[in-house]
Motif scaffolding. Structure first.
Motif, short mmCIF file in Angstrom:
data_model
loop_
_atom_site.label_atom_id
_atom_site.label_comp_id
_atom_site.label_asym_id
_atom_site.label_seq_id
_atom_site.Cartn_x
_atom_site.Cartn_y
_atom_site.Cartn_z
N GLN A 247 0.83 -1.20 0.00
CA GLN A 247 0.00 0.00 0.00
C GLN A 247 0.86 1.25 0.00
N ARG A 248 1.98 1.16 0.69
CA ARG A 248 2.91 2.29 0.76
C ARG A 248 3.50 2.55 -0.63
N HIS A 249 3.88 1.47 -1.32
CA HIS A 249 4.37 1.62 -2.70
C HIS A 249 3.32 2.31 -3.55
N LYS A 250 2.07 1.86 -3.40
CA LYS A 250 0.99 2.39 -4.21
C LYS A 250 0.85 3.90 -3.97
N LEU A 251 0.93 4.29 -2.70
CA LEU A 251 0.78 5.72 -2.40
C LEU A 251 1.94 6.53 -2.96
N SER A 252 3.15 5.96 -2.90
CA SER A 252 4.29 6.76 -3.32
C SER A 252 4.49 6.76 -4.83
N THR A 253 4.09 5.68 -5.52
CA THR A 253 4.33 5.63 -6.96
C THR A 253 3.06 5.84 -7.78
N GLY A 254 1.88 5.65 -7.18
CA GLY A 254 0.64 5.75 -7.93
C GLY A 254 0.32 4.49 -8.71
N ASN B 253 1.54 -9.31 -15.80
CA ASN B 253 2.74 -9.72 -16.53
C ASN B 253 2.71 -9.38 -18.01
N ALA B 254 1.52 -9.16 -18.54
CA ALA B 254 1.45 -8.90 -19.98
C ALA B 254 0.17 -8.15 -20.27
N ILE B 255 0.15 -7.44 -21.38
CA ILE B 255 -1.07 -6.71 -21.73
C ILE B 255 -1.30 -6.78 -23.24
N ASP B 256 -2.54 -7.06 -23.60
CA ASP B 256 -2.94 -7.13 -25.00
C ASP B 256 -3.71 -5.84 -25.30
N LEU B 257 -3.15 -5.01 -26.19
CA LEU B 257 -3.71 -3.69 -26.43
C LEU B 257 -4.69 -3.65 -27.60
N THR B 258 -5.17 -4.83 -28.02
CA THR B 258 -6.00 -4.90 -29.23
C THR B 258 -7.13 -3.86 -29.25
N ALA C 101 -2.92 3.26 -26.91
CA ALA C 101 -2.00 2.13 -26.93
C ALA C 101 -0.57 2.60 -26.66
N ALA C 102 -0.20 3.77 -27.23
CA ALA C 102 1.16 4.27 -27.02
C ALA C 102 1.38 4.62 -25.55
N ALA C 103 0.37 5.28 -24.95
CA ALA C 103 0.50 5.65 -23.54
C ALA C 103 0.56 4.41 -22.65
N LEU C 104 -0.26 3.42 -22.97
CA LEU C 104 -0.29 2.21 -22.14
C LEU C 104 1.01 1.43 -22.27
N GLU C 105 1.55 1.41 -23.49
CA GLU C 105 2.81 0.67 -23.68
C GLU C 105 3.92 1.30 -22.85
N GLU C 106 3.89 2.62 -22.77
CA GLU C 106 4.89 3.33 -21.97
C GLU C 106 4.75 2.95 -20.49
N ASP D 209 7.36 -0.23 -17.40
CA ASP D 209 7.98 -0.10 -16.08
C ASP D 209 8.32 -1.45 -15.45
N ASN D 210 7.46 -2.42 -15.55
CA ASN D 210 7.85 -3.73 -15.02
C ASN D 210 8.04 -4.75 -16.15
N LEU D 211 8.43 -4.25 -17.31
CA LEU D 211 8.79 -5.10 -18.45
C LEU D 211 7.67 -6.07 -18.81
N LYS D 212 6.46 -5.53 -18.87
CA LYS D 212 5.34 -6.37 -19.30
C LYS D 212 5.53 -6.77 -20.75
N ARG D 213 5.04 -7.96 -21.06
CA ARG D 213 4.96 -8.34 -22.46
C ARG D 213 3.77 -7.60 -23.06
N VAL D 214 3.98 -6.95 -24.19
CA VAL D 214 2.92 -6.12 -24.78
C VAL D 214 2.59 -6.63 -26.17
N ARG D 215 1.31 -6.77 -26.47
CA ARG D 215 0.91 -7.04 -27.85
C ARG D 215 0.23 -5.79 -28.38
N ARG D 216 0.83 -5.21 -29.38
CA ARG D 216 0.29 -3.96 -29.93
C ARG D 216 -0.95 -4.23 -30.75
#
Lengths: 383, 304
Positions: free
Chosen positions: A365-372, B244-249, B256-261, B265-272
């Motif tokens: 929850q703390r992560h969520k608050l600080s990073t959104g 872990n992954a997102i399908d942007l169909t 889609a561009a904003a979501l891919e960005e 952050d956590n290196l999701k697998r993305v399908r454009r």
């Protein structure tokens, strides 16, 4: 005949008055952005005490408790006193606990509540399979719950079995921290079924190994059989065993195991019994039975400590334990504390959570608050 | 006689309350919000306003998305640990259940997409067949995507495809049922769990599909279906650290561009999303199956 005002009257009056009072207190008690930036409520070392109350471990406490010596003078007097406590309105209690659970705590108040909750955790491992390695890992986590964010407060204590006290002490010292206490469960935890000599030896060993706090279980068999004096004397004896050679003493938490006491009336009686016997904290449960801490039984115990301070002038802490797993639950308990016992209890000195998995949820929850961003269990340790 | 006719004429219709499908249950949105869904007749660019009202659908919030991810994460060990054969049987069971409710779905698809009765029925049949097709692939994809690799040493070396984990799926906006099945089935066929954001304009067939899934041996939490504003729900999903992954169909190119960005952050697998409109009736191929698989390679010493 009882020398004290019936606590029930006071409780009823307070229940009427407290919603409005609580709202007034809200902003102060639940914190501001500045307090959050400080990190934690534990920073001010001095315990919050109101109305000239003293903690149960203070020298004056014994004298104040002696004002009630006549109710603990003998078995029948004690029974008369405990059974003279007003009955609990179960429906009202549960309704009030449920109503207080609906408060919405957001943004800066939430940030403050999360940090306060982290600083109140007794990070616990009480498994047969506990190894020194696991205890050391737990200690490291207690000192730096989130290694990626040094503003995260420390937990209040590490709670282990008595034989792990030495390991925990050494691990905390190695982590460079002496603020985090070591709490040891004792007196044949969790059942409490052993001879008194064994229980006292258990306690004394944990204290001599360096435990700062002792979590004892009461003899539920004796309590349910109505032998209140036995329970009272046992708590007294364990408290004596908590004394160290240098004149100080480990703080004593008394576990009732609410799930086994079966009625709210029994919980109220056990609370008064333990506080009269000199408990520093009263604790809901061991975490080893089906029913552990619940908002209603914690609310009941908070009412008991509030009424006890009002009548005797001695402040006692409360520790719900077992079954509190989410940050949402923890914040509900903090609301209960603020609205029932008052802001004086909103400190690790007077309120603790006995928990293990709760810490991870608070950190997420703390992560969520600080990073959104919503965090996940991949970003906290597995324990 | 006239009494009977009066009774028939005055009977009030029973409207269906469409709900989300999360963790095997049918909750309302945590926010309590709903939005009006209209049929496709004369639907202009902003859709809903122009057609006639069909039903209210839940307008899911980011907290619903969070709860759905928790449910999907909880379902990962059981579903990814099930045998491929078992998953195939469960998917086939979905086809059976859908087949039994063809009329209902044909009506919903006709309303949602403005199709004639016969075209809507054909779309439902194609959706049923799509489930069967992917049911067949569950225990065959490993042979296609994995195998034994020749190595210069005394080792057996295997590559096996493994599920990615929790996959967020933005269902196509145009094809309310066939398109949805075409993107959802490959995700769960390969052992992933899914959080689906249904078509914003036409979510009703997707929400009804939740009822089919609930009665067809798919464990609760394996598929979670949300309806609402795609951009509102997809944003927290794309940033969620436990997806872990997102399908942007179903996302527009800008979204889609904003979501891919956010997903980076956590290196999701993305399908454009496909740059050209996809033909959902065409043979799907294995491309969508392979997107949601991670290859694990194991070296094992040969016996002495």
């Amino acid at each position: 005949m009882s020398p004290i005002a019936p606590p029930g009257k006071a409780a009823a009056a307070q229940a009427q008055a407290s919603p409005a009072k609580g709202r007034n207190k809200g902003p102060r008690a639940m914190g501001t952005a500045e307090q959050t930036a400080e990190g934690t409520a534990r920073a001010g070392g001095a315990p919050a005490l109101g109305e000239g109350a003293v903690p149960a471990y203070a020298p004056e406490a014994a004298q104040r408790l002696s004002a009630l010596a006549d109710v603990t003078a003998g078995d029948s007097a004690l029974r008369r006193f405990l059974h003279g406590l007003p009955g609990v309105d179960a429906v009202g209690l549960e309704a009030r606990a449920a109503a207080l659970g609906t408060r919405s705590i957001k943004t800066t108040a939430k940030a403050y509540a999360l940090d306060l909750a982290i600083s109140m955790i007794d990070l616990t491992t009480l498994e047969g399979a506990d190894t020194p390695g696991k205890v050391r890992a737990l200690c490291a986590k207690g000192v730096h719950p989130d290694p990626g964010d040094r503003t995260t407060p420390k937990v209040a204590a590490i709670c282990v079995y008595g034989d792990m006290v030495g390991t925990a002490k050494a691990a905390l010292a190695a982590a460079g921290d002496t603020d985090v206490h070591v709490a040891a469960v004792a007196t044949a935890f969790p059942s409490g079924r052993a001879a008194r000599s064994v229980k006292l030896a258990d306690t004394a060993e944990a204290v001599s190994a360096g435990a700062d706090e002792i979590d004892m279980v009461i003899d539920r068999g004796a309590f349910l059989a109505g032998r209140y004096m036995d329970v009272f004397e046992e708590i007294r004896a364990v408290k004596a065993a908590c004394a160290r050679p240098d004149g100080t003493a480990a703080h004593l938490k008394v576990i009732f195991e609410n799930g086994e006491l079966s009625t709210y009336d029994n919980i109220r009686r056990a609370s008064w019994l333990a506080m009269l016997a000199g408990a520093d904290f009263i604790k809901t449960s061991t975490g080893k039975v089906a029913v552990n801490a619940t908002p209603p039984n914690t609310l009941l115990m908070l009412e008991a400590v509030r009424d006890f301070r009002r009548t005797v002038g001695v402040q006692v802490g409360v520790k719900p334990a077992g079954g509190i797993r989410t940050a949402k639950d923890a914040i509900k308990y903090l609301v209960l504390v603020n609205e029932t016992a008052g802001g004086d209890w909103l400190s690790p000195q007077w309120f603790r959570f006995g928990a293990s998995s709760l810490l991870n949820d608070l950190l997420m929850q703390r992560h969520k608050l600080s990073t959104g961003r919503y965090s996940g269990p991949d970003y906290v340790t597995v324990d | 006689m006239s009494d009977a006719r009066d009774a028939r004429e005055t009977r009030l219709g029973v409207f269906k309350t469409y709900k989300l499908y999360v963790g095997g249950k049918f909750p309302r949105s945590e926010s309590g919000r709903v939005y009006e869904v209209a049929d496709a007749k004369g639907a202009g660019k902003d859709g809903a306003k122009d057609g006639s009202w069909l039903a209210n659908a839940p307008l899911a919030s980011r907290k619903d998305a969070r709860d759905a991810v928790v449910a999907a994460r909880k379902a990962v060990p059981g579903w990814s640990g099930a045998t491929a054969y078992n998953r195939g049987q469960v998917l086939y069971r979905v086809a059976e259940m859908l087949e039994g409710r063809r009329e209902q779905f044909a009506r919903e698809v006709a309303d949602a997409e403005g199709l004639s009765k016969s075209k809507a029925a054909a779309a439902v049949d194609a959706a049923v067949d799509r489930w069967v097709w992917y049911a067949g692939w569950t225990d065959k994809i490993a042979q296609v995507a994995g195998g034994a690799n020749p190595v210069a040493g005394p080792y057996f070396n295997f590559s096996t495809p493994e599920p990615t984990g929790v996959v967020a799926v933005l269902a196509p906006q145009d094809s309310a049922l066939l398109g949805l099945v075409s993107v959802l089935a490959p995700v769960i066929a390969t052992g992933n769990t899914a959080v689906v954001v249904a078509s914003e304009r036409a979510p009703l067939p997707a929400l009804s599909l939740g009822e089919v899934l609930a009665t067809s041996d798919v464990p609760g939490g394996v598929v979670n279906i949300l309806s609402g504003r795609t951009a509102e729900i997809a944003t927290p999903l794309a940033a969620h650290q436990d997806v872990n992954a997102i399908d942007l169909t179903g996302a527009s190119p800008e979204l889609a561009a904003a979501l891919e960005e956010a997903a980076a952050d956590n290196l999701k697998r993305v399908r454009r999303p496909s740059p050209t409109p996809e033909d959902w009736t065409a043979d799907p191929g294995t491309s969508r199956l392979l997107t949601w698989l991670e290859t694990k390679t194991v070296w094992h010493p040969m016996g002495v």
